[in-house]
Design a protein around this motif. Structure first.
Motif, mmCIF file in Angstrom:
data_model
loop_
_atom_site.group_PDB
_atom_site.id
_atom_site.type_symbol
_atom_site.label_atom_id
_atom_site.label_comp_id
_atom_site.label_asym_id
_atom_site.label_seq_id
_atom_site.Cartn_x
_atom_site.Cartn_y
_atom_site.Cartn_z
ATOM 1 N N VAL A 170 40.573 43.710 62.775
ATOM 2 C CA VAL A 170 41.621 42.702 62.917
ATOM 3 C C VAL A 170 42.780 43.299 63.708
ATOM 4 O O VAL A 170 43.210 44.430 63.428
ATOM 5 N N PRO A 171 43.316 42.582 64.699
ATOM 6 C CA PRO A 171 44.500 43.083 65.407
ATOM 7 C C PRO A 171 45.655 43.339 64.437
ATOM 8 O O PRO A 171 45.998 42.466 63.623
ATOM 9 N N GLU A 172 46.236 44.507 64.524
ATOM 10 C CA GLU A 172 47.323 44.861 63.604
ATOM 11 C C GLU A 172 48.498 43.895 63.716
ATOM 12 O O GLU A 172 49.144 43.573 62.716
ATOM 13 N N LYS A 173 48.773 43.426 64.909
ATOM 14 C CA LYS A 173 49.894 42.497 65.094
ATOM 15 C C LYS A 173 49.690 41.229 64.271
ATOM 16 O O LYS A 173 50.636 40.679 63.711
ATOM 17 N N PHE A 174 48.435 40.759 64.173
ATOM 18 C CA PHE A 174 48.154 39.545 63.410
ATOM 19 C C PHE A 174 48.519 39.730 61.945
ATOM 20 O O PHE A 174 49.041 38.822 61.294
ATOM 21 N N LEU A 175 48.223 40.886 61.422
ATOM 22 C CA LEU A 175 48.517 41.159 60.012
ATOM 23 C C LEU A 175 50.016 41.108 59.754
ATOM 24 O O LEU A 175 50.464 40.601 58.713
ATOM 25 N N ARG A 176 50.796 41.589 60.710
ATOM 26 C CA ARG A 176 52.257 41.502 60.568
ATOM 27 C C ARG A 176 52.718 40.048 60.704
ATOM 28 O O ARG A 176 53.595 39.586 59.952
ATOM 29 N N ASP A 177 52.131 39.330 61.657
ATOM 30 C CA ASP A 177 52.513 37.928 61.862
ATOM 31 C C ASP A 177 52.250 37.085 60.618
ATOM 32 O O ASP A 177 53.045 36.190 60.282
#
Length: 644
Positions: free
Chosen positions: A623-630
């Motif tokens: 999973v893209p790390e940025k998505f997890l933050r978003d």
């Protein structure tokens, strides 16, 4: 539950001058009567609708009716009316429910008597035309030919091996056969002056369509408007599913939010656009996530069929327009299909299940031995090849370094289906014979009643030409006799069925690496979804919550990927269809075959397919790390809206 003027429904003069307010009170037979009373009294509504029927309900009623143990209609539907009719009469709310099941006239007469006894100014009607039991039984016996299967339009779909058992009318008699009716007979009942309309097997959304159709005075060719009301009906038809039940995002909210949930309300405008809401001050959530989840439930692709309209929801828009208010728009309508679903339920045979436990060390070898022992015993008796189904399943995985015996324990489940009670009982005897030859640590429940043979019902989803149906409405006189009876015309135009859309990403796939650094996470950490059953099939929809995440989901969630994520559950006999809903940031799949002959005859523990989504969401992927933050920001936004 006050009686203030603000809670009273509008007079009939309000018809067509504003959106119609339709409150649903049931999605299954178990929903208690007080849910109808709540919908009638917690705020102003114009209609109350209710769906009480699963595919098995009608057949169960037939068997009990034959034994003199059942009146043919749903008890909880009557309980709701009994509790609510005085409030409904005072507020001049109209009601349309399918709680009449196999005996809509009987329930209508009971309601009319109750209204008379209470001095209520209510007219009651019932809908007829869905029951095809005698016609189907006669046709099977004379012609020995099955009605066309609901999924037969796709040559890639493989049916269960015993799909034609229904042709054995002597040993496997048909118990019920009901066509899924549309809204037009309900509309006719309302035009005849009915306040309460009791239906049998109408399609789940038909009461909602009928309420909007009647209120706004639509014609049968107002397809876009009818299609909008069909999607609205789909959203509110299932109890509290649109307000937080069966919601894959529930863990992001305080758990008290989902205790004693309210049910959904649809405000349908003259153009067919809808606002989904609930009564103010009640528990639950109505937001874009709950609505997207419910929309994706029990779909068969991007086209939704009803006996009155075909809805193309490819471009459906779902948007938040206020706290607990979500707008649905942009549904395209077409004429209905020339056929409708014909649910045939028949006596499938007998079944039972045997549950045993294993703990800890060498669990896999324990279960392998156990299976070999039981199958060998049946083989030596010449019985092994005589079963419809003899399926051994291992459920659970023992924890590593377990801290309790419970966490170290799994159970094995023998699921048995056979033509006779004796064959099912023979498996229990075999289990007894080998019981003292068991693996180390073998144990079981002291209650073995589930292993005893019991009859089961099987489901055949057929189709019937709409032109063969003679449906209509009957308005009762005060004494319960038929006062007015009027048959409705068949649809004036049909839209021929096409092979369902099946596509990979509609835009060019993107490089997954373009979304930046990834890490291992569960798919559910960035996506929500919903799944359910339709006959033999599991439908599964999954969506992300930021537009910039959708190209990733479109590229990532291919048919091949889904098969990989299903792991050991995937079988080559299954077939998958895939479509996209770009406005909803969603991808939807239909997996044909996993549920065999439907809920009552299914070998799986999850016979309704409801757990499929959270199984797939629990798979660990890149999973893209940025998505997890978003997603953390999205969760905060949702909670802020809840508390506003």
């Amino acid at each position: 539950m006050g009686d203030s003027q603000s809670q009273r429904s509008a007079t009939p003069d309000a018809r067509g001058t504003r959106p119609v307010r339709i409150a649903n009170c049931s999605g299954a037979r178990g929903d208690p009567g007080y849910q109808m009373l709540r919908q009638a009294t917690l705020g102003p509504v114009d209609f109350i609708t209710g769906d009480y029927l699963a595919e098995m309900t009608l057949a169960e009623n037939v068997e009990k009716m034959a034994q003199g143990l059942h009146e043919g209609w749903e008890v909880t539907a009557w309980e709701g009316l009994e509790q609510s009719l005085e409030a409904i009469n005072e507020r001049r709310i109209k009601v349309a429910i399918n709680g009449g099941a196999q005996n809509p006239k009987g329930l209508a007469q009971k309601v009319q008597r109750f209204a008379n006894d209470k001095g209520l100014n209510l007219k009651v009607a019932y809908v007829y035309g869905d029951n095809f039991l005698e016609e189907v039984k006669s046709s099977l016996e004379k012609n020995k030919q099955l009605p066309k299967h609901l999924d037969s339009g796709n040559p890639a779909v493989k049916f269960a091996d015993n799909i034609d058992d229904v042709l054995d009318t002597k040993e496997k008699p048909v118990l019920s056969a009901n066509a899924y009716l549309g809204a037009r007979a309900i509309v006719k009942a309302l035009e005849l002056g009915a306040d309460i309309v009791i239906c049998g097997r109408v399609a789940d959304a038909s009461p909602v369509i009928a309420a909007a159709w009647y209120w706004h005075g639509w014609s049968e060719t107002d397809y876009d408007r009818l299609a909008g009301s069909l999607i609205a009906g789909h959203l509110i038809e299932c109890s509290a599913y649109v307000t937080g039940s069966n919601f894959s995002g529930f863990s992001e909210y305080p758990l008290d939010t989902f205790v004693d949930l309210s049910f959904g309300i649809a405000e349908i405008a003259a153009d067919g656009t809808t606002v989904i809401r609930k009564h103010e001050g009640t528990n639950g959530v109505v937001n874009v996530d709950t609505c997207r989840c419910q929309f994706l439930y029990e779909l068969q692709g991007n086209v939704y069929l009803n006996s009155d309209v075909t809805a193309d929801a490819t471009s459906l828009c779902i948007e938040q327009v206020g706290k607990d208010r979500v707008k649905l728009s942009n549904v395209k309508g077409y004429p209905p299909p020339p056929t409708t679903k014909l649910a045939i339920i028949y006596h499938g045979g007998y079944e039972g299940q045997i549950l045993s436990n294993a703990t800890g060390y060498a669990t896999n070898e324990k279960w392998a031995l156990f299976e070999k022992q039981l199958r060998n015993d049946l083989k030596t008796k010449g019985l092994l090849d005589k079963y419809q189904l003899l399926d051994f399943q291992v459920l659970g995985t023992p924890a590593l370094d377990p801290r309790s015996q419970f966490s170290s324990t799994t159970y094995g489940r023998w699921f048995i289906q056979a033509d006779t009670e004796e064959l099912v009982a023979a498996v229990l005897r075999a289990w007894v014979h080998i019981a003292m030859q068991h693996f180390s640590g073998f144990h079981f429940s002291t209650d073995m009643r589930t292993a005893l043979p019991r009859p089961y019902q099987a489901f055949y989803p057929g189709t019937i030409s709409q032109d063969e149906i003679k449906e209509g409405a009957v308005l009762l006189a005060a004494d319960g006799s038929d006062a007015l009876r009027e048959e409705v015309k068949r649809p004036s135009k049909y839209h021929e069925l096409q092979l369902r859309k099946n596509e990979e990403t509609t835009r060019n796939p993107v490089e997954l690496s373009s979304f930046g650094q990834t890490r291992k996470a569960r798919l559910g950490d960035v996506a929500l979804g919903r799944s359910g059953d339709k006959g033999a099939n599991v439908n599964f929809g999954i969506f992300v919550r930021r537009a910039e995440h959708y190209p990733w989901l479109q590229t990532f969630m291919t048919t091949t990927r889904l098969k990989e994520l299903m792991g050991d559950d995937w079988k080559d006999s299954y077939f998958v269809e895939r479509v996209e809903f770009p406005n909803l940031l969603a991808v939807h799949f239909v997996i044909y075959g996993p549920l065999g002959r439907g809920v009552s005859g299914c070998r799986l523990l999850d016979a309704l397919g409801k757990g499929f989504t959270d199984f797939i969401r629990d798979r660990v992927v890149d999973v893209p790390e940025k998505f997890l933050r978003d997603v953390e920001d999205v969760k905060a936004e949702r909670l802020a809206l809840l508390s506003s």
